[in-house]
Design a protein around this motif. Structure first.
Motif, PDB file in Angstrom:
ATOM      1  N   ARG A 126       0.807  -1.211   0.000  1.00 59.35           N
ATOM      2  CA  ARG A 126       0.000   0.000   0.000  1.00 59.35           C
ATOM      3  C   ARG A 126       0.846   1.270   0.000  1.00 59.35           C
ATOM      4  NH1 ARG A 126      -4.023  -1.168   4.881  1.00 59.35           N
ATOM      5  NH2 ARG A 126      -2.036  -1.994   5.669  1.00 59.35           N
ATOM      6  N   GLU A 129       0.672   3.066  -3.308  1.00 57.08           N
ATOM      7  CA  GLU A 129      -0.570   3.623  -3.843  1.00 57.08           C
ATOM      8  C   GLU A 129      -0.447   5.087  -4.268  1.00 57.08           C
ATOM      9  OE1 GLU A 129      -3.418   2.648  -0.790  1.00 57.08           O
ATOM     10  OE2 GLU A 129      -4.119   0.889  -1.906  1.00 57.08           O
ATOM     11  N   ARG A 147      -1.967  -6.678  -1.018  1.00 55.65           N
ATOM     12  CA  ARG A 147      -2.901  -5.667  -0.500  1.00 55.65           C
ATOM     13  C   ARG A 147      -3.132  -4.501  -1.461  1.00 55.65           C
ATOM     14  NH1 ARG A 147      -2.167  -4.981   5.931  1.00 55.65           N
ATOM     15  NH2 ARG A 147      -4.388  -4.499   5.677  1.00 55.65           N
ATOM     16  N   ILE A 148      -2.715  -4.641  -2.709  1.00 58.01           N
ATOM     17  CA  ILE A 148      -3.094  -3.700  -3.760  1.00 58.01           C
ATOM     18  C   ILE A 148      -3.343  -4.506  -5.034  1.00 58.01           C
ATOM     19  CG2 ILE A 148      -1.731  -1.793  -2.804  1.00 58.01           C
ATOM     20  CD1 ILE A 148       0.271  -2.235  -5.104  1.00 58.01           C
TER      21      ILE A 148
END
Length: 327
Positions: A126, A129, A147-148
């Motif tokens: 993350r 991001e 997680r992305i």
């Protein structure tokens, strides 16, 4: 550029077209411009080009370990694609350290690379991001992002492991050991899953004492292998989870009283020259690197469809060690 234009007898726009590889220049004019560039020692002003186009013509590659022979052809493939796009490749090694990976990736972003190719060590991406939202294209290779949502180019680790174990079963083995890398690593987890499914499909138990996942440190691998070979139910064959484990296993088994079947995941130099040659599940690091780089430049060219996962097939190369019958 004015001096080049004057020497070649052309306008500034013509020199700009030649320097930037744009169409609309005859071969004779291009030759005169390039001769003038050579004679005057002209160098393109990349700072001005960056301001004009908003691109730095550079990408970053974050590897696990630059010294690992698996990553050398992968890196070279990325570099060749980058060069075809007149782009500079900058690379670094995370040493399987999540903090180092983040440090490297963000340092490359701070230097305004156009995109990143990452072999991830982190379990949380993350932190990227804001960079991705700012326009830095990012592709993950060998392992997916965590997680992305992001493009990923992977080997068929699960299928390769299943094929290795099935091959050993076909040659008569029923007690098959696995020594692999740390389970938190995607590739290791997929190879472990393939091992268990292949054993189940063959109707064989997978005794916990036959499986050892952890560091690829040679001392740990030797200890795990010794336990499997001399335990109450010793294994007759070993599936080594990566090239580092395979090399340690080869050295250890060279002094063993009995011959054991061995299949390694990843090919390695001189594997075919040993006696017997080492049977391996071979990945295609060149295809991994090339596909990842092509995916990255596709994004840089303006394709904004949903992130994709591409899986590159593996192949079993039989050389003798995986075909030894149980003793």
């Amino acid at each position: 550029m004015k001096d080049v234009a004057a020497r070649a007898g052309v306008g500034l726009k013509t020199v700009s077209r030649v320097v930037n590889g744009e169409p609309g220049v005859t071969p004779d004019t291009e030759r005169r411009v390039r001769d003038a560039i050579t004679a005057l020692g002209f160098r393109r002003n990349d700072s001005a080009r960056i301001l004009r186009k908003g691109r730095t013509s550079s990408i970053g590659l974050v590897l696990e370990d630059l010294a690992d022979p698996f990553y050398a052809p992968l890196s070279r493939a990325v570099e060749e694609v980058a060069r075809a796009h007149e782009t500079l490749l900058i690379n670094g090694s995370s040493a399987e350290d999540p903090e180092r990976e983040e440090e490297l990736a963000l340092a490359l972003c701070a230097r305004r690379v156009d995109g990143l190719v990452i072999i991830p060590a982190s379990d949380d991406h993350r932190y990227l991001e804001p960079e991705i939202e700012a326009g830095i294209a990012t592709v993950f290779v060998d392992r997916p992002a965590s997680r992305i949502d992001a493009d990923a180019v992977l080997s068929d680790n699960y299928g390769g492991a299943r094929a290795a174990v099935a091959h050993l079963v076909a040659h008569g083995h029923r007690r098959i050991g696995l020594i692999g890398d740390q389970v938190r690593i995607h590739t290791a987890a997929e190879r472990l899953r393939g091992y268990h499914d292949a054993m189940a499909e063959a109707g064989l138990p997978a005794d916990p004492s036959w499986v050892s996942m952890g560091s690829t440190d040679p001392d740990r691998v030797r200890a795990a292998l010794a336990g499997m070979l001399h335990g109450p139910e010793p294994v007759t064959a070993l599936f080594a989870g990566n090239n580092r484990v395979t090399v340690t296993a080869v050295r250890h088994l060279a002094t063993a009283e009995r011959r054991f079947a061995l299949i390694g995941f990843d090919d390695f130099e001189l594997a075919d020259l040993l006696s017997p040659g080492i049977t391996v599940i071979a990945q295609d690091p060149v295809a991994l690197g090339r596909t990842a780089a092509e995916t990255l430049f596709r994004r840089l060219d303006g394709h904004h469809d949903a992130p994709k996962r591409v899986e590159i097939p593996t192949r079993l190369i039989a050389r003798g060690s995986g075909e030894l019958p149980p003793e």
